[in-house]
Write a protein that holds these residues in place. Structure first.
Motif, PDB file in Angstrom:
ATOM      1  N   GLN A 124      52.404  33.584  56.783  1.00  0.00           N
ATOM      2  CA  GLN A 124      52.630  32.334  57.515  1.00  0.00           C
ATOM      3  C   GLN A 124      51.394  31.809  58.218  1.00  0.00           C
ATOM      4  O   GLN A 124      51.034  30.659  58.054  1.00  0.00           O
ATOM      5  N   HIS A 125      50.734  32.634  59.007  1.00  0.00           N
ATOM      6  CA  HIS A 125      49.598  32.121  59.788  1.00  0.00           C
ATOM      7  C   HIS A 125      48.304  32.556  59.103  1.00  0.00           C
ATOM      8  O   HIS A 125      47.876  33.693  59.233  1.00  0.00           O
ATOM      9  N   ILE A 126      47.739  31.654  58.347  1.00  0.00           N
ATOM     10  CA  ILE A 126      46.544  31.988  57.568  1.00  0.00           C
ATOM     11  C   ILE A 126      45.326  31.875  58.487  1.00  0.00           C
ATOM     12  O   ILE A 126      45.015  30.787  58.987  1.00  0.00           O
ATOM     13  N   GLN A 127      44.640  32.995  58.718  1.00  0.00           N
ATOM     14  CA  GLN A 127      43.466  32.986  59.602  1.00  0.00           C
ATOM     15  C   GLN A 127      42.162  32.889  58.827  1.00  0.00           C
ATOM     16  O   GLN A 127      41.160  32.430  59.345  1.00  0.00           O
ATOM     17  N   LYS A 128      42.212  33.327  57.559  1.00  0.00           N
ATOM     18  CA  LYS A 128      40.975  33.351  56.778  1.00  0.00           C
ATOM     19  C   LYS A 128      41.329  33.175  55.301  1.00  0.00           C
ATOM     20  O   LYS A 128      42.383  33.638  54.853  1.00  0.00           O
ATOM     21  N   ILE A 129      40.463  32.502  54.588  1.00  0.00           N
ATOM     22  CA  ILE A 129      40.629  32.356  53.135  1.00  0.00           C
ATOM     23  C   ILE A 129      39.355  32.857  52.491  1.00  0.00           C
ATOM     24  O   ILE A 129      38.242  32.545  52.947  1.00  0.00           O
ATOM     25  N   SER A 130      39.483  33.698  51.456  1.00  0.00           N
ATOM     26  CA  SER A 130      38.274  34.065  50.714  1.00  0.00           C
ATOM     27  C   SER A 130      38.403  33.601  49.271  1.00  0.00           C
ATOM     28  O   SER A 130      39.503  33.562  48.708  1.00  0.00           O
ATOM     29  N   LEU A 131      37.281  33.242  48.711  1.00  0.00           N
ATOM     30  CA  LEU A 131      37.249  32.573  47.418  1.00  0.00           C
ATOM     31  C   LEU A 131      36.144  33.177  46.568  1.00  0.00           C
ATOM     32  O   LEU A 131      35.058  33.467  47.069  1.00  0.00           O
ATOM     33  N   ARG A 132      36.443  33.386  45.285  1.00  0.00           N
ATOM     34  CA  ARG A 132      35.400  33.853  44.366  1.00  0.00           C
ATOM     35  C   ARG A 132      35.566  33.111  43.055  1.00  0.00           C
ATOM     36  O   ARG A 132      36.692  32.970  42.556  1.00  0.00           O
ATOM     37  N   ILE A 133      34.461  32.617  42.513  1.00  0.00           N
ATOM     38  CA  ILE A 133      34.498  31.974  41.195  1.00  0.00           C
ATOM     39  C   ILE A 133      33.751  32.888  40.242  1.00  0.00           C
ATOM     40  O   ILE A 133      32.553  33.123  40.388  1.00  0.00           O
ATOM     41  N   SER A 134      34.505  33.462  39.311  1.00  0.00           N
ATOM     42  CA  SER A 134      33.918  34.439  38.392  1.00  0.00           C
ATOM     43  C   SER A 134      33.563  33.741  37.087  1.00  0.00           C
ATOM     44  O   SER A 134      34.435  33.205  36.404  1.00  0.00           O
ATOM     45  N   THR A 135      32.263  33.742  36.757  1.00  0.00           N
ATOM     46  CA  THR A 135      31.813  33.040  35.546  1.00  0.00           C
ATOM     47  C   THR A 135      31.504  33.997  34.408  1.00  0.00           C
ATOM     48  O   THR A 135      31.202  33.562  33.296  1.00  0.00           O
ATOM     49  N   GLY A 136      31.549  35.297  34.698  1.00  0.00           N
ATOM     50  CA  GLY A 136      31.219  36.258  33.647  1.00  0.00           C
ATOM     51  C   GLY A 136      29.733  36.339  33.371  1.00  0.00           C
ATOM     52  O   GLY A 136      29.287  37.041  32.467  1.00  0.00           O
ATOM     53  N   ASN A 137      28.943  35.610  34.149  1.00  0.00           N
ATOM     54  CA  ASN A 137      27.480  35.638  33.955  1.00  0.00           C
ATOM     55  C   ASN A 137      26.926  36.877  34.656  1.00  0.00           C
ATOM     56  O   ASN A 137      26.889  36.945  35.867  1.00  0.00           O
ATOM     57  N   VAL A 138      26.532  37.886  33.883  1.00  0.00           N
ATOM     58  CA  VAL A 138      26.066  39.125  34.519  1.00  0.00           C
ATOM     59  C   VAL A 138      24.570  39.347  34.334  1.00  0.00           C
ATOM     60  O   VAL A 138      23.984  40.174  35.013  1.00  0.00           O
ATOM     61  N   ILE A 139      23.935  38.617  33.418  1.00  0.00           N
ATOM     62  CA  ILE A 139      22.515  38.905  33.230  1.00  0.00           C
ATOM     63  C   ILE A 139      21.611  37.891  33.909  1.00  0.00           C
ATOM     64  O   ILE A 139      21.035  38.175  34.925  1.00  0.00           O
ATOM     65  N   GLY A 140      21.551  36.659  33.485  1.00  0.00           N
ATOM     66  CA  GLY A 140      20.532  35.743  34.033  1.00  0.00           C
ATOM     67  C   GLY A 140      20.610  35.580  35.541  1.00  0.00           C
ATOM     68  O   GLY A 140      21.254  36.357  36.223  1.00  0.00           O
ATOM     69  N   PRO A 141      19.929  34.574  36.064  1.00  0.00           N
ATOM     70  CA  PRO A 141      19.954  34.350  37.516  1.00  0.00           C
ATOM     71  C   PRO A 141      21.370  33.972  37.977  1.00  0.00           C
ATOM     72  O   PRO A 141      22.159  33.470  37.197  1.00  0.00           O
ATOM     73  N   ARG A 142      21.637  34.249  39.243  1.00  0.00           N
ATOM     74  CA  ARG A 142      22.957  33.913  39.787  1.00  0.00           C
ATOM     75  C   ARG A 142      22.904  32.479  40.317  1.00  0.00           C
ATOM     76  O   ARG A 142      22.106  32.167  41.189  1.00  0.00           O
ATOM     77  N   TYR A 143      23.736  31.621  39.750  1.00  0.00           N
ATOM     78  CA  TYR A 143      23.698  30.213  40.143  1.00  0.00           C
ATOM     79  C   TYR A 143      24.566  29.958  41.369  1.00  0.00           C
ATOM     80  O   TYR A 143      25.533  30.654  41.610  1.00  0.00           O
ATOM     81  N   LYS A 144      24.172  28.903  42.091  1.00  0.00           N
ATOM     82  CA  LYS A 144      24.954  28.519  43.264  1.00  0.00           C
ATOM     83  C   LYS A 144      25.962  27.443  42.876  1.00  0.00           C
ATOM     84  O   LYS A 144      25.694  26.616  42.008  1.00  0.00           O
ATOM     85  N   ILE A 145      27.106  27.500  43.534  1.00  0.00           N
ATOM     86  CA  ILE A 145      28.130  26.473  43.346  1.00  0.00           C
ATOM     87  C   ILE A 145      28.407  25.897  44.735  1.00  0.00           C
ATOM     88  O   ILE A 145      28.611  26.645  45.686  1.00  0.00           O
ATOM     89  N   ARG A 146      28.366  24.581  44.807  1.00  0.00           N
ATOM     90  CA  ARG A 146      28.625  23.946  46.098  1.00  0.00           C
ATOM     91  C   ARG A 146      29.992  23.268  46.059  1.00  0.00           C
ATOM     92  O   ARG A 146      30.284  22.500  45.136  1.00  0.00           O
ATOM     93  N   LEU A 147      30.829  23.580  47.047  1.00  0.00           N
ATOM     94  CA  LEU A 147      32.126  22.922  47.174  1.00  0.00           C
ATOM     95  C   LEU A 147      32.004  21.875  48.274  1.00  0.00           C
ATOM     96  O   LEU A 147      31.790  22.222  49.442  1.00  0.00           O
ATOM     97  N   LEU A 148      32.112  20.614  47.898  1.00  0.00           N
ATOM     98  CA  LEU A 148      32.043  19.563  48.913  1.00  0.00           C
ATOM     99  C   LEU A 148      33.322  19.575  49.757  1.00  0.00           C
ATOM    100  O   LEU A 148      33.287  19.285  50.942  1.00  0.00           O
ATOM    101  N   ARG A 149      34.441  19.907  49.085  1.00  0.00           N
ATOM    102  CA  ARG A 149      35.698  19.946  49.824  1.00  0.00           C
ATOM    103  C   ARG A 149      36.681  20.846  49.086  1.00  0.00           C
ATOM    104  O   ARG A 149      36.705  20.868  47.856  1.00  0.00           O
ATOM    105  N   ILE A 150      37.494  21.582  49.849  1.00  0.00           N
ATOM    106  CA  ILE A 150      38.612  22.308  49.255  1.00  0.00           C
ATOM    107  C   ILE A 150      39.820  22.089  50.154  1.00  0.00           C
ATOM    108  O   ILE A 150      39.709  22.154  51.377  1.00  0.00           O
ATOM    109  N   ARG A 151      40.949  21.764  49.533  1.00  0.00           N
ATOM    110  CA  ARG A 151      42.155  21.467  50.319  1.00  0.00           C
ATOM    111  C   ARG A 151      43.337  22.259  49.756  1.00  0.00           C
ATOM    112  O   ARG A 151      43.541  22.295  48.537  1.00  0.00           O
TER     113      ARG A 151
END
Length: 449
Positions: A386-413
């Motif tokens: 009921q009382h959500i104090q924290k939300i954690s989020l992970r976007i898994s792209t399966g990219n394990v070798i090259g550089p780790r890219y950044k993803i910017r979320l302008l808004r999440i609702r």
């Protein structure tokens, strides 16, 4: 199936005080191997004899003082019984129906006929059993019962049996509920040869096993598809699990309906063209049903009935957990992403309340995350925190070798779908690395950011 492979439990005869009760026919495997010939018994239960069935005379209704024709009547019709044992759920459904309103509950016991090693024999008996039940209902009507006050609840083969009765009575019965109507031998039949919407004034159907024992397609004014109508969570996926591999998905329809009758499960169905579209978050509005909410599985469908009859055949989808109370908590999640490079990924969301958390995986297909995209997701959680104090989020792209890219979320609702009284939760401008979890405290959506 081997005859012993599908045992749905055993039943013990009851006595009530000094009177003996009329109980569901309990057959054994020898009957099943030899085959049984059809014999239909009608066992009456009311609020004054809930634990003690009374067998009704098909022709002399007045001989049973407990049978009051001015009350509504529900008929409960079981399906194929390959072992001859009574269904384990009969007692539960009788009690739960009597709790809904003061009614006659009649258990249609056609076990002598349904208990056959040969399924095809049981199928042929459904027509004969339907003629028998039609005759009984015509006698009820002659003695003053209104056909519109009758509700037939049929399980598996019993759903088609109910449909045949309805067709015999020109669709004038009030309601038929089909719980995972049987598929084998009904798959390519015409509407006259199976349950269909013309069989009653209102027909509602629940599907849980369309890829095996259940019937594919839509067969009512409203068809509910639990988890897409096929594989149910918690049911075994391999034949090594024995008999439960065969019956678990199919039988889940009964347990979901019992739970809905018990009002412990509020299972909301979302009108949609497919389960895939529902999981994609494309069908989370119920505009056609306003001011009522989306349809809810169960006994009382009066709020949606007129709309459904106007719409014609409506398909609604929902997901469940593996066990009671089956309900998932659903959120619509709207994200606006801004990332330099196109990424494909799946999303994991955790809601935290104190030390408890619940996780949703949106992984039925890869999401496209590009430079400026608005993405809508359906996130379904097994627990209602009921009382959500924290939300954690992970976007898994399966990219394990090259550089780790950044993803910017302008808004999440986050919009709670079945809890309109709860506030919307938002967060603005989050920068995260792909495959790495980011945690944040949700804010009210109208707060300045």
């Amino acid at each position: 199936h081997p005859c012993a492979g599908l045992d749905w439990g055993h039943f013990h005869p009851l006595t009530h005080g000094e009177e003996s009760c009329d109980n569901f026919t309990d057959l054994n495997l020898s009957h099943c191997f030899m085959g049984t010939s059809l014999y239909v018994r009608l066992l009456l239960y009311t609020r004054s004899n809930l634990d003690c069935g009374r067998e009704l005379d098909h022709h002399r209704l007045s001989s049973q003082p407990l049978f009051n024709l001015s009350r509504p009547t529900a008929f409960v019709i079981h399906g194929y019984r390959p072992t001859g044992a009574p269904p384990i759920w009969i007692d539960h459904i009788v009690h739960l129906l009597a709790e809904q309103e003061d009614m006659n509950v009649i258990v249609v016991d056609w076990n002598k006929g349904a208990a056959n090693l040969n399924y095809f024999t049981a199928v042929t008996y459904t027509r004969e059993a339907a003629r028998n039940l039609t005759g009984f209902i015509m006698t009820m009507e002659e003695e003053g019962a209104a056909l519109s006050s009758l509700h037939l609840i049929g399980v598996s083969l019993g759903a088609h049996l109910a449909g045949f009765v309805g067709a015999n009575l020109k669709g004038k019965i009030g309601r038929i509920t089909g719980l995972d109507p049987a598929g084998p031998m009904f798959t390519s039949t015409t509407p006259e040869e199976r349950l269909d919407p013309s069989d009653a004034m209102f027909v509602d159907v629940l599907h849980t096993d369309m890829d095996s024992f259940g019937l594919r397609g839509a067969h009512g004014h409203i068809d509910f598809y639990a988890n897409g109508g096929v594989d149910q969570p918690g049911c075994p996926k391999t034949i090594f699990a024995g008999k439960s591999y065969f019956v678990c998905d199919h039988q889940r329809s009964v347990f979901l309906f019992l739970c809905a009758l018990n009002r412990t499960c509020s299972l909301t169905g979302y009108p949609c063209s497919s389960y895939g579209d529902f999981l994609d978050g494309r069908c989370l509005q119920c505009e056609a049903f306003k001011p009522a909410s989306c349809p809810v599985l169960g006994y009382d469908i009066s709020r949606w009935r007129e709309t459904l009859l106007r719409l014609g055949q409506t398909k609604v989808f929902f997901s469940t957990t593996a066990s009671l109370p089956y309900k998932k908590l659903s959120y619509r999640v709207d994200m606006v992403t801004w990332n330099q490079y196109l990424r494909w990924g799946v999303v994991y969301i955790r809601l935290h309340s104190g030390r408890h958390f619940t996780e949703a995986r949106v992984d039925h297909k890869l999401l496209r995350l590009e430079q400026y995209t608005s993405t809508r997701l359906l996130a379904q959680f097994d627990e209602d925190l009921q009382h959500i104090q924290k939300i954690s989020l992970r976007i898994s792209t399966g990219n394990v070798i090259g550089p780790r890219y950044k993803i910017r979320l302008l808004r999440i609702r986050f919009t709670p779908l079945e809890r309109p009284e709860r506030p919307l939760m938002c967060r603005f401008d989050i920068i995260m690395d792909e495959n790495m979890e980011v945690a944040f405290r949700p804010l009210p959506c109208n707060s300045p950011h």
